[in-house]
Design a protein around this motif. Sequence first.
Motif, PDB file in Angstrom:
ATOM      1  N   ALA A 211      34.212 -27.311 -21.679  1.00  0.00           N
ATOM      2  CA  ALA A 211      34.814 -26.282 -22.544  1.00  0.00           C
ATOM      3  C   ALA A 211      33.824 -25.705 -23.549  1.00  0.00           C
ATOM      4  O   ALA A 211      34.213 -24.893 -24.400  1.00  0.00           O
ATOM      5  CB  ALA A 211      36.012 -26.872 -23.297  1.00  0.00           C
ATOM      6  N   LEU A 212      32.552 -26.088 -23.461  1.00  0.00           N
ATOM      7  CA  LEU A 212      31.573 -25.672 -24.463  1.00  0.00           C
ATOM      8  C   LEU A 212      31.443 -24.159 -24.644  1.00  0.00           C
ATOM      9  O   LEU A 212      31.342 -23.685 -25.787  1.00  0.00           O
ATOM     10  CB  LEU A 212      30.202 -26.270 -24.133  1.00  0.00           C
ATOM     11  N   PRO A 213      31.429 -23.346 -23.580  1.00  0.00           N
ATOM     12  CA  PRO A 213      31.288 -21.889 -23.815  1.00  0.00           C
ATOM     13  C   PRO A 213      32.379 -21.316 -24.712  1.00  0.00           C
ATOM     14  O   PRO A 213      32.091 -20.589 -25.661  1.00  0.00           O
ATOM     15  CB  PRO A 213      31.349 -21.304 -22.393  1.00  0.00           C
ATOM     16  N   GLY A 214      33.643 -21.662 -24.433  1.00  0.00           N
ATOM     17  CA  GLY A 214      34.723 -21.180 -25.281  1.00  0.00           C
ATOM     18  C   GLY A 214      34.663 -21.783 -26.671  1.00  0.00           C
ATOM     19  O   GLY A 214      34.967 -21.107 -27.668  1.00  0.00           O
ATOM     20  N   TYR A 215      34.260 -23.042 -26.752  1.00  0.00           N
ATOM     21  CA  TYR A 215      34.168 -23.725 -28.049  1.00  0.00           C
ATOM     22  C   TYR A 215      33.100 -23.083 -28.925  1.00  0.00           C
ATOM     23  O   TYR A 215      33.318 -22.836 -30.114  1.00  0.00           O
ATOM     24  CB  TYR A 215      33.852 -25.202 -27.807  1.00  0.00           C
ATOM     25  N   VAL A 216      31.937 -22.780 -28.332  1.00  0.00           N
ATOM     26  CA  VAL A 216      30.860 -22.141 -29.090  1.00  0.00           C
ATOM     27  C   VAL A 216      31.286 -20.749 -29.557  1.00  0.00           C
ATOM     28  O   VAL A 216      30.983 -20.340 -30.684  1.00  0.00           O
ATOM     29  CB  VAL A 216      29.576 -22.067 -28.235  1.00  0.00           C
ATOM     30  N   ALA A 217      31.996 -20.022 -28.692  1.00  0.00           N
ATOM     31  CA  ALA A 217      32.507 -18.712 -29.104  1.00  0.00           C
ATOM     32  C   ALA A 217      33.465 -18.861 -30.287  1.00  0.00           C
ATOM     33  O   ALA A 217      33.454 -18.051 -31.223  1.00  0.00           O
ATOM     34  CB  ALA A 217      33.203 -18.022 -27.938  1.00  0.00           C
ATOM     35  N   GLY A 218      34.304 -19.911 -30.256  1.00  0.00           N
ATOM     36  CA  GLY A 218      35.210 -20.166 -31.372  1.00  0.00           C
ATOM     37  C   GLY A 218      34.460 -20.538 -32.639  1.00  0.00           C
ATOM     38  O   GLY A 218      34.842 -20.128 -33.746  1.00  0.00           O
ATOM     39  N   LEU A 219      33.367 -21.315 -32.506  1.00  0.00           N
ATOM     40  CA  LEU A 219      32.558 -21.667 -33.672  1.00  0.00           C
ATOM     41  C   LEU A 219      31.930 -20.424 -34.295  1.00  0.00           C
ATOM     42  O   LEU A 219      31.901 -20.271 -35.524  1.00  0.00           O
ATOM     43  CB  LEU A 219      31.456 -22.654 -33.270  1.00  0.00           C
ATOM     44  N   LYS A 220      31.420 -19.554 -33.434  1.00  0.00           N
ATOM     45  CA  LYS A 220      30.786 -18.327 -33.931  1.00  0.00           C
ATOM     46  C   LYS A 220      31.794 -17.463 -34.684  1.00  0.00           C
ATOM     47  O   LYS A 220      31.509 -16.944 -35.768  1.00  0.00           O
ATOM     48  CB  LYS A 220      30.195 -17.560 -32.747  1.00  0.00           C
ATOM     49  N   GLN A 221      32.980 -17.324 -34.107  1.00  0.00           N
ATOM     50  CA  GLN A 221      34.020 -16.551 -34.777  1.00  0.00           C
ATOM     51  C   GLN A 221      34.505 -17.264 -36.032  1.00  0.00           C
ATOM     52  O   GLN A 221      34.811 -16.632 -37.046  1.00  0.00           O
ATOM     53  CB  GLN A 221      35.179 -16.295 -33.818  1.00  0.00           C
ATOM     54  N   GLY A 222      34.562 -18.596 -35.974  1.00  0.00           N
ATOM     55  CA  GLY A 222      34.978 -19.370 -37.145  1.00  0.00           C
ATOM     56  C   GLY A 222      34.023 -19.188 -38.313  1.00  0.00           C
ATOM     57  O   GLY A 222      34.463 -19.087 -39.467  1.00  0.00           O
ATOM     58  N   TRP A 223      32.704 -19.121 -38.031  1.00  0.00           N
ATOM     59  CA  TRP A 223      31.756 -18.888 -39.113  1.00  0.00           C
ATOM     60  C   TRP A 223      31.957 -17.490 -39.703  1.00  0.00           C
ATOM     61  O   TRP A 223      31.885 -17.316 -40.921  1.00  0.00           O
ATOM     62  CB  TRP A 223      30.326 -19.044 -38.625  1.00  0.00           C
ATOM     63  N   ALA A 224      32.199 -16.505 -38.831  1.00  0.00           N
ATOM     64  CA  ALA A 224      32.435 -15.143 -39.334  1.00  0.00           C
ATOM     65  C   ALA A 224      33.643 -15.120 -40.271  1.00  0.00           C
ATOM     66  O   ALA A 224      33.606 -14.495 -41.347  1.00  0.00           O
ATOM     67  CB  ALA A 224      32.637 -14.178 -38.164  1.00  0.00           C
ATOM     68  N   PHE A 225      34.710 -15.820 -39.884  1.00  0.00           N
ATOM     69  CA  PHE A 225      35.896 -15.889 -40.740  1.00  0.00           C
ATOM     70  C   PHE A 225      35.598 -16.671 -42.020  1.00  0.00           C
ATOM     71  O   PHE A 225      36.101 -16.322 -43.095  1.00  0.00           O
ATOM     72  CB  PHE A 225      37.066 -16.518 -39.986  1.00  0.00           C
ATOM     73  N   SER A 226      34.794 -17.717 -41.919  1.00  0.00           N
ATOM     74  CA  SER A 226      34.430 -18.490 -43.111  1.00  0.00           C
ATOM     75  C   SER A 226      33.694 -17.618 -44.113  1.00  0.00           C
ATOM     76  O   SER A 226      34.001 -17.624 -45.315  1.00  0.00           O
ATOM     77  CB  SER A 226      33.536 -19.674 -42.719  1.00  0.00           C
ATOM     78  N   TRP A 227      32.721 -16.871 -43.620  1.00  0.00           N
ATOM     79  CA  TRP A 227      31.897 -16.050 -44.498  1.00  0.00           C
ATOM     80  C   TRP A 227      32.723 -14.938 -45.142  1.00  0.00           C
ATOM     81  O   TRP A 227      32.612 -14.678 -46.346  1.00  0.00           O
ATOM     82  CB  TRP A 227      30.736 -15.493 -43.696  1.00  0.00           C
ATOM     83  N   ARG A 228      33.583 -14.298 -44.332  1.00  0.00           N
ATOM     84  CA  ARG A 228      34.424 -13.235 -44.893  1.00  0.00           C
ATOM     85  C   ARG A 228      35.444 -13.794 -45.890  1.00  0.00           C
ATOM     86  O   ARG A 228      35.725 -13.175 -46.924  1.00  0.00           O
ATOM     87  CB  ARG A 228      35.126 -12.478 -43.771  1.00  0.00           C
ATOM     88  N   SER A 229      36.003 -14.951 -45.574  1.00  0.00           N
ATOM     89  CA  SER A 229      36.968 -15.573 -46.492  1.00  0.00           C
ATOM     90  C   SER A 229      36.312 -15.915 -47.821  1.00  0.00           C
ATOM     91  O   SER A 229      36.885 -15.700 -48.896  1.00  0.00           O
ATOM     92  CB  SER A 229      37.557 -16.837 -45.867  1.00  0.00           C
ATOM     93  N   LEU A 230      35.093 -16.452 -47.754  1.00  0.00           N
ATOM     94  CA  LEU A 230      34.382 -16.812 -48.971  1.00  0.00           C
ATOM     95  C   LEU A 230      34.075 -15.581 -49.812  1.00  0.00           C
ATOM     96  O   LEU A 230      34.232 -15.597 -51.048  1.00  0.00           O
ATOM     97  CB  LEU A 230      33.089 -17.552 -48.620  1.00  0.00           C
ATOM     98  N   MET A 231      33.623 -14.501 -49.177  1.00  0.00           N
ATOM     99  CA  MET A 231      33.321 -13.282 -49.933  1.00  0.00           C
ATOM    100  C   MET A 231      34.583 -12.739 -50.608  1.00  0.00           C
ATOM    101  O   MET A 231      34.545 -12.296 -51.761  1.00  0.00           O
ATOM    102  CB  MET A 231      32.733 -12.220 -49.004  1.00  0.00           C
ATOM    103  N   ALA A 232      35.712 -12.783 -49.904  1.00  0.00           N
ATOM    104  CA  ALA A 232      36.969 -12.316 -50.504  1.00  0.00           C
ATOM    105  C   ALA A 232      37.344 -13.175 -51.703  1.00  0.00           C
ATOM    106  O   ALA A 232      37.768 -12.665 -52.751  1.00  0.00           O
ATOM    107  CB  ALA A 232      38.084 -12.344 -49.459  1.00  0.00           C
ATOM    108  N   ALA A 233      37.172 -14.504 -51.571  1.00  0.00           N
ATOM    109  CA  ALA A 233      37.515 -15.401 -52.677  1.00  0.00           C
ATOM    110  C   ALA A 233      36.600 -15.176 -53.869  1.00  0.00           C
ATOM    111  O   ALA A 233      37.047 -15.172 -55.019  1.00  0.00           O
ATOM    112  CB  ALA A 233      37.432 -16.851 -52.209  1.00  0.00           C
ATOM    113  N   GLU A 234      35.303 -14.979 -53.617  1.00  0.00           N
ATOM    114  CA  GLU A 234      34.369 -14.783 -54.726  1.00  0.00           C
ATOM    115  C   GLU A 234      34.602 -13.444 -55.431  1.00  0.00           C
ATOM    116  O   GLU A 234      34.391 -13.327 -56.630  1.00  0.00           O
ATOM    117  CB  GLU A 234      32.931 -14.852 -54.205  1.00  0.00           C
TER     118      GLU A 234
END
Length: 298
Positions: A211-234
């Motif tokens: 399942a690594l290909p889908g998992y890595v895609a989810g990690l990449k998208q998860g980081w994008a959401f993390s970064w955007r969430s943090l910018m919104a909070a700051e």
Amino acid sequence: MASTETTAKDGDGGDLAGLEAGLDALETVQTGRKPLRQTFVEKILPPVVAVVLVLAVWQALVSFEIVDDPTKLPSPGAVWDVLREAWLQGELLGYIWTSVSRGLLGFFFALLIGTPLGLLVARVRFVRAAIGPILSGLQSLPSVAWVPPAVIWLGLNNQMMYAVILLGAVPSIANGLVSGVDQVPPLFLRAGRTLGATGLKGTWHIVLPAALPGYVAGLKQGWAFSWRSLMAAEIIASFPDLGVGLGQLLENGRNASDMAMVFEAILLILTVGIAIDLLIFSPLERWVLRSRGLLVKG
């Protein structure tokens, strides 16, 4: 007659030999390094040209007074002066580190929560039916919506920042892993059970690697959401005790009506996002593809 049959057999043999040679050539991994000039032309030159073109258009808008109000569009030189001043005052790295350290730590916590949650949803039908739609709904919910309740629940502190990151990133990581598990061929699972890989052993040795290909895609998208969430909070929940991150820098520029500072913050946020992708997720993605024969090492 015999001569004709012999000729036909020789022709078939030649065709088979050619086919085998072609397949061998396709399967051969090219281990030689590309020339430096070719690497420069293919990978370095295109983004450099794109950046130069953007800067040229930006400068042209200012120089030809297409946008003649510097409070709306500062020149590239003005933004550079603000960046240089922040660097000379020793503040630039502080802005970056404040946000990057929060983002990476929050993403690490999201990884610890999202991975087992994704496996649970993917492997247990009742859990998928119960919370699968909720995860999909949370993934589509704008992360900025979590900032007000997080402030009310936790106050203006780092815990609030991490809570917003988790709520933004965990659904993406979990759904990415669920998608990867759903794409695992059933033959792999049957072969694993035949060899005794069941339960946690089967999950670790069969399901996760497949399942690594889908998992890595989810990690990449998860980081994008993390970064955007943090910018919104700051941006929304600014407080002196929290330090000045990139989101806070952007909000400070808006409050001061300083477009050069606003552009400084935007460029830094963009640069950090690109750097994290190039340094972490792109190599990880290439390794996964290469390990499955989908990317030839050149």
